[in-house]
Design an enzyme around this catalytic site. Structure first.
Site, PDB file in Angstrom:
ATOM      1  N   PHE A 190       0.738  -1.242   0.044  1.00 17.08           N
ATOM      2  CA  PHE A 190       0.156  -0.039   0.154  1.00 17.08           C
ATOM      3  C   PHE A 190       0.909   1.179  -0.040  1.00 17.08           C
ATOM      4  CE2 PHE A 190       0.728  -1.006   4.450  1.00 17.08           C
ATOM      5  CZ  PHE A 190       1.151   0.199   4.873  1.00 17.08           C
ATOM      6  N   CYS A 191       0.241   2.383  -0.362  1.00 15.67           N
ATOM      7  CA  CYS A 191       0.962   3.561  -0.384  1.00 15.67           C
ATOM      8  C   CYS A 191      -0.228   4.740  -0.034  1.00 15.67           C
ATOM      9  CB  CYS A 191       1.655   4.016  -1.783  1.00 15.67           C
ATOM     10  SG  CYS A 191       0.714   3.645  -3.319  1.00 15.67           S
ATOM     11  N   THR A 192       0.304   5.982  -0.706  1.00 18.89           N
ATOM     12  CA  THR A 192      -0.739   6.991  -0.130  1.00 18.89           C
ATOM     13  C   THR A 192      -2.138   7.008  -1.149  1.00 18.89           C
ATOM     14  OG1 THR A 192       1.069   8.387   0.297  1.00 18.89           O
ATOM     15  CG2 THR A 192      -0.836   9.479   0.301  1.00 18.89           C
ATOM     16  N   ILE A 224      -4.178   4.552   0.584  1.00 16.73           N
ATOM     17  CA  ILE A 224      -4.537   4.868   1.836  1.00 16.73           C
ATOM     18  C   ILE A 224      -5.748   5.900   2.005  1.00 16.73           C
ATOM     19  CG2 ILE A 224      -4.031   5.799   4.405  1.00 16.73           C
ATOM     20  CD1 ILE A 224      -0.990   5.056   3.341  1.00 16.73           C
ATOM     21  N   GLY A 232      -1.946   5.015  -4.078  1.00 18.24           N
ATOM     22  CA  GLY A 232      -1.787   3.815  -5.058  1.00 18.24           C
ATOM     23  C   GLY A 232      -0.945   3.843  -6.175  1.00 18.24           C
TER      24      GLY A 232
END
Length: 262
Positions: free
Chosen positions: A119-121, A148, A123
């Site tokens: 996951f990241c901020t 997220i 996508g």
């Protein structure tokens, strides 16, 4: 804007856009640059539109990360991880996304058969990071669709597994689980996010240094930062906004004062 992008690049499907309300404009100005990579991994040959991991919608994310066989990987930088993350997530310990391939290579050598949940901020980084993992031989590579921010928007509070706040790359610095501006400010010297505890440190000097960079700044840069601090304080006394300062004339609190109250 979205229609222009679809026409300009001949995109037929709908673009996945996200909108968030803010009390102030979160970006001071708009800049458009042509770059070799959208997010710099150092691997321009990685092409997510040809091969990337499996998207997992927010509604299925909790079930995935609760599987004890799954490695949950936060693909963001270390300073973002410190602000908030999912329980049990692995921190690659990177200062920039360019360092992620080295972490990925080591992981592939030690855990080549484990399913991955990344996951990241928003996508974007995961599109490239998951493609890299597939190249390194992982068979099951999943990543949080929309990142997220999409998770915080879609998942109700009683099911929300996010722990802490989420760092964002604008003047809000971080947002909470309700997508409202959080309790962090940003060090002007090193651009790292600072908590209320950081602001209480004797190593913190507004606009000049923080506990994370106090030993990294040379005398010349410190002198320039001290002069900038002086000009900001003078502008505040005059009821004016210094160029580059976040708050505007008439604001009740500076960013630092707001954080200390949280």
């Amino acid at each position: 804007m979205l229609s222009w992008l679809q026409d300009r690049f001949d995109i037929t499907e709908d673009l996945d856009a996200r909108w968030t309300d803010a009390q102030e404009a979160p970006f001071r100005r708009m800049r458009v640059k042509v770059k070799k990579e959208i997010v710099t991994l150092g691997r321009p040959d990685i092409l997510p539109h040809r091969n990337t991991g499996t998207h997992v919608p927010p509604e299925r994310w909790n079930e995935l990360i609760e599987d004890p066989n799954v490695l949950v990987i936060d693909t963001r930088n270390h300073y973002e991880f410190e602000v908030g993350t999912f329980p049990g997530a692995i921190d690659p310990g990177n200062d920039s996304f360019r360092e992620f391939p080295a972490f990925a290579k080591t992981l592939a050598e030690n855990s080549p058969k484990r399913p991955l949940a990344m996951f990241c901020t928003g996508g974007i980084r995961c599109e490239k990071a998951s493609a890299l993992m597939l190249e390194l031989g992982f068979d099951e590579v999943y990543h949080l669709q929309g990142g997220i921010l999409n998770y915080l928007e879609k998942i109700p509070a009683d099911q929300n597994r996010w722990d802490g706040e989420c760092f964002v790359f604008d003047t809000r610095v971080a947002i909470d689980r309700d997508l409202a501006e959080g309790g962090y400010v940003q060090c002007h010297a090193c651009r790292r996010p600072l908590s209320s505890e950081d602001l209480e440190s004797p190593d913190y000097r507004e606009g000049v240094s923080c506990p994370r960079c106090v030993n990294e700044t040379d005398d010349d840069r410190r002198a320039r930062l001290e002069e900038r601090r002086k000009q900001i304080l003078l502008a505040r006394k005059r009821g004016e906004a210094h160029i580059g300062a976040k708050t505007q004339p008439g604001s009740l609190h500076s960013a630092t004062e707001r954080t200390k109250k949280v």
